[in-house]
Design a protein around this motif. Structure first.
Motif, short mmCIF file in Angstrom:
data_model
loop_
_atom_site.label_atom_id
_atom_site.label_comp_id
_atom_site.label_asym_id
_atom_site.label_seq_id
_atom_site.Cartn_x
_atom_site.Cartn_y
_atom_site.Cartn_z
N ALA A 1 0.96 -1.27 0.07
CA ALA A 1 0.16 -0.07 -0.12
C ALA A 1 1.02 1.02 -0.13
CB ALA A 1 -1.00 -0.09 1.29
N SER A 2 2.22 1.32 0.51
CA SER A 2 2.65 2.07 0.68
C SER A 2 3.86 2.62 -0.37
CB SER A 2 3.75 2.15 2.10
OG SER A 2 4.97 0.75 1.53
N LEU A 3 3.83 1.48 -1.25
CA LEU A 3 4.29 1.59 -2.81
C LEU A 3 3.45 2.69 -3.53
CD1 LEU A 3 7.00 0.49 -4.60
CD2 LEU A 3 5.54 -1.12 -5.45
N PHE A 4 2.08 2.44 -3.65
CA PHE A 4 1.09 2.47 -4.34
C PHE A 4 0.93 3.78 -3.68
CE2 PHE A 4 -3.08 3.83 -5.10
CZ PHE A 4 -3.19 3.72 -6.26
N LEU A 5 1.02 4.52 -2.17
CA LEU A 5 0.54 5.33 -1.55
C LEU A 5 1.14 6.76 -1.86
CD1 LEU A 5 -0.76 4.68 1.50
CD2 LEU A 5 -2.01 5.68 0.40
N PHE A 6 2.74 5.99 -2.51
CA PHE A 6 4.32 7.12 -2.39
C PHE A 6 4.13 8.14 -4.11
CE2 PHE A 6 6.45 5.32 0.98
CZ PHE A 6 6.75 6.53 1.74
N SER A 7 3.73 7.07 -4.79
CA SER A 7 2.81 7.00 -6.26
C SER A 7 2.16 8.64 -6.42
CB SER A 7 2.61 6.05 -6.71
OG SER A 7 3.59 5.21 -6.60
N VAL A 8 1.12 8.89 -5.47
CA VAL A 8 0.22 9.24 -6.01
C VAL A 8 0.01 11.40 -5.58
CG1 VAL A 8 -2.41 10.27 -4.86
CG2 VAL A 8 -1.93 7.46 -4.84
N ASN A 9 0.02 12.20 -6.51
CA ASN A 9 0.91 13.44 -6.22
C ASN A 9 -1.07 13.98 -4.92
OD1 ASN A 9 1.63 13.24 -8.55
ND2 ASN A 9 1.34 13.83 -9.94
N ASN A 10 -0.11 14.46 -4.15
CA ASN A 10 -0.92 15.64 -3.44
C ASN A 10 -2.17 14.53 -3.10
OD1 ASN A 10 -0.27 17.99 -4.50
ND2 ASN A 10 -1.42 17.69 -6.62
N LEU A 11 -1.34 13.74 -2.27
CA LEU A 11 -2.24 12.80 -1.40
C LEU A 11 -2.07 13.90 -0.10
CD1 LEU A 11 -2.70 9.70 -0.89
CD2 LEU A 11 -0.38 9.84 0.54
N THR A 12 -3.67 13.21 -0.01
CA THR A 12 -4.40 14.03 1.44
C THR A 12 -4.38 13.30 2.45
OG1 THR A 12 -6.20 13.60 0.94
CG2 THR A 12 -6.06 16.02 0.51
N LEU A 13 -5.12 13.06 3.60
CA LEU A 13 -4.58 12.44 4.63
C LEU A 13 -5.72 11.52 4.98
CD1 LEU A 13 -3.62 11.26 7.23
CD2 LEU A 13 -4.97 13.27 8.68
N PRO A 14 -6.82 11.46 4.05
CA PRO A 14 -8.03 11.46 4.35
C PRO A 14 -8.06 10.11 3.33
CG PRO A 14 -8.97 13.46 4.14
CD PRO A 14 -7.67 13.74 4.04
N THR A 15 -7.49 10.18 2.34
CA THR A 15 -7.37 9.66 0.59
C THR A 15 -6.50 8.31 1.60
OG1 THR A 15 -7.69 10.88 -0.57
CG2 THR A 15 -6.81 9.12 -0.78
N ALA A 16 -5.30 8.57 2.29
CA ALA A 16 -3.80 7.91 2.90
C ALA A 16 -4.68 6.87 3.48
CB ALA A 16 -2.90 8.48 3.34
N LEU A 17 -5.88 7.41 4.52
CA LEU A 17 -6.68 6.31 5.72
C LEU A 17 -7.55 5.91 5.56
CD1 LEU A 17 -7.15 9.44 8.37
CD2 LEU A 17 -5.72 7.08 8.67
N ASN A 18 -7.72 5.96 3.97
CA ASN A 18 -9.37 5.75 3.30
C ASN A 18 -8.48 4.18 2.95
OD1 ASN A 18 -10.81 4.36 1.36
ND2 ASN A 18 -12.13 6.10 1.72
N LEU A 19 -7.12 4.24 2.48
CA LEU A 19 -6.83 2.63 2.46
C LEU A 19 -6.64 2.09 2.54
CD1 LEU A 19 -5.82 1.62 -1.23
CD2 LEU A 19 -3.64 3.26 -0.78
N ILE A 20 -5.39 2.73 4.08
CA ILE A 20 -4.78 2.04 5.13
C ILE A 20 -5.70 0.40 5.96
CG2 ILE A 20 -3.75 2.16 6.99
CD1 ILE A 20 -2.08 4.42 6.07
N PHE A 21 -7.19 1.82 5.99
CA PHE A 21 -8.08 1.31 6.62
C PHE A 21 -9.02 -0.42 5.82
CE2 PHE A 21 -9.31 5.10 9.52
CZ PHE A 21 -8.80 4.20 11.09
#
Lengths: 263, 209
Positions: free
Chosen positions: B77-97
């Motif tokens: 998941a972190s590999l994917f999250l590092f590839s997102v531009n302008n990542l916001t906390l809600p989106t990151a939390l959404n994916l992590i959950f």
């Protein structure tokens, strides 16, 4: 390193369902063929290769980055281009059941790694027939198959994530507000709209395929070299100790030799 | 955690989750999976994850080990999250959950249900050929695991592999795996002959509850 290392919930429904449908159709056809050609004796070999793929993942590789080999090309070489799909599907399914994640992408994963195994098989067959160098053939075939399957992975991930902005709920709501704002601006100030649009583009969450590609290539390149070298050494060892396992390739090579001599 | 350890906890554990029927557990997993895939609200996802953690806390299965297993998919998941531009906390939390809900539910399932029971439940919708291969793979895992353990011990005793000698180490591992492949193929041949002698007719019947 060509697994679709994407967790559940990112790829859209149509994509991963398509993966399951394609692999389902393939298995139905192949199961019919196995029954017809009485190849049931291969079940235990398929099972052993699936178990081998899972167990060899736990072998420590002397490298700073934790890496595991998946032996997909070797599976292709030993089982053949179609039966390898069964072993790959089984190992993917069992990986999910040890909480590796990715139950939704099993179909796509099997397709990608299966294609990798098939390509590896054909590339090895061709190179070994032409060059008669076992390590070189296995190394090059694995390297080539891994490159192709990584591109396939990237294509699948891109197809599923280029519309990433629909993923986040919070973002969707802010986008909606943004659209409203834009429509008000449309009526009044065209220049302001452009500025607003630029701002929106700057703050929009977008999946950056270039960054993903570079991450995949940085880790992938190391993995390709390690996996290809290991497959080369393994196949060379098998050729030295028990060449019967590779008899189908030897037979083809001999036929090619005879043809060359005759001509 | 090794597959043998997981199997031990699943087979010999005696918690209330071990007594829940397998089909019901698989049904629950399906509900969690569908919820995690389609719910976009992070609070709802957070509540589902908290609920799963509560089950984990009071179920009696090894908490820390299960929790550790469930964190594994976060690497991807972190590999994917590092590839997102302008990542916001809600989106990151959404994916992590989402990732944690699915992995935790699977971790709880495998530590409370033996693989044989899972395959038996799956035989309802999987073709015979796949069920055959799954059962045989599971059996093979334990048979050839001992060979691999012995081989790894031998390599360690004879100097092992070192990061300072990469080519030599790769060759050693290659030879080790090559030997392992040959041994395993021989085992598979013996296994099939043994099964045939005992009346195996290309179909596995499971009677264990």
């Amino acid at each position: 390193m060509s697994h679709i290392h994407i967790p559940d919930g990112i790829l859209p429904l149509w994509l991963w369902v398509l993966g399951y449908i394609l692999i389902g159709i393939f298995f139905i056809i192949e199961a019919f063929y196995i029954k017809k050609s009485q190849k049931q004796a291969k079940f235990s070999l398929i099972s052993i290769m699936a178990a081998l793929m899972l167990l060899t993942m736990s072998i420590p590789i002397p490298f700073p980055v934790p890496y595991h080999i998946n032996l997909s090309v070797l599976t292709g070489i030993i089982l053949g281009p179609t039966l390898a799909f069964f072993a790959i599907f089984t190992s993917n399914l069992l990986l999910v059941f040890i909480a590796h994640g990715g139950i939704t992408v099993i179909g796509l994963n099997t397709l990608v790694i299966g294609i990798e195994a098939s390509l590896g098989y054909y590339a090895f067959k061709f190179l070994y027939k032409k060059t008669d160098k076992i390590f070189f053939s296995a190394f090059t075939a694995t390297f080539f198959a891994l490159i192709i399957s990584t591109f396939l992975t990237i294509g699948i991930v891109y197809a599923g994530t280029h519309n990433f902005s629909t993923f986040s709920n919070s973002h969707c709501s802010s986008k909606g507000v943004h659209q409203e704002k834009l429509s008000v601006h449309n009526e009044k100030h065209l220049d302001n709209e452009q500025i607003e649009q630029q701002k929106h583009n700057k703050t929009e969450e977008k999946f950056n395929i270039k960054r993903f590609l570079s991450l995949m290539f940085i880790f992938g390149l190391i993995g390709w070299i390690l996996e290809s070298s290991l497959t080369g050494f393994i196949v060379s060892y098998i050729k030295r100790v028990k060449p019967d396992i590779l008899h189908k390739f030897e037979k083809e090579k001999d036929i090619e030799k005879i043809k060359n001599e005759n001509s | 955690m090794k597959i043998a350890d997981l199997d031990y906890y699943a087979t010999f554990g005696n918690t209330f989750l071990h007594k829940v029927p397998v089909k019901l557990k698989l049904f629950d997993i399906a509900i969690i999976l569908i919820s995690a895939l389609f719910i976009k609200n992070i609070y709802t996802l957070g509540v589902i994850y908290a609920f799963l953690l509560l089950i984990l806390m009071f179920s009696g299965i090894p908490r820390l080990k299960t929790f550790k297993i469930s964190l594994y998919p976060l690497i991807f998941a972190s590999l994917f999250l590092f590839s997102v531009n302008n990542l916001t906390l809600p989106t990151a939390l959404n994916l992590i959950f989402k990732v944690l809900c699915i992995s935790t539910s699977f971790a709880i399932l495998i530590l409370t249900t033996s693989y044989i029971q899972i395959f038996k439940a799956m035989s309802g919708f999987l073709p015979d050929i796949m069920v055959n291969i799954l059962f045989n793979t599971y059996r093979s895992l334990f048979i050839i695991n001992n060979t691999l353990d012995n081989l790894l011990t031998t390599v360690r005793l004879r100097g092992g592999v070192s990061i300072f000698r990469p080519v030599y180490s790769l060759k050693t591992i290659g030879n080790l795996v090559g030997f392992f492949v040959i041994k395993s193929i021989e085992t598979s041949e013996k296994m099939y002959e043994g099964l045939k002698l005992r009346g195996y007719s290309d179909k596995v019947f499971c009677s264990r509850d």
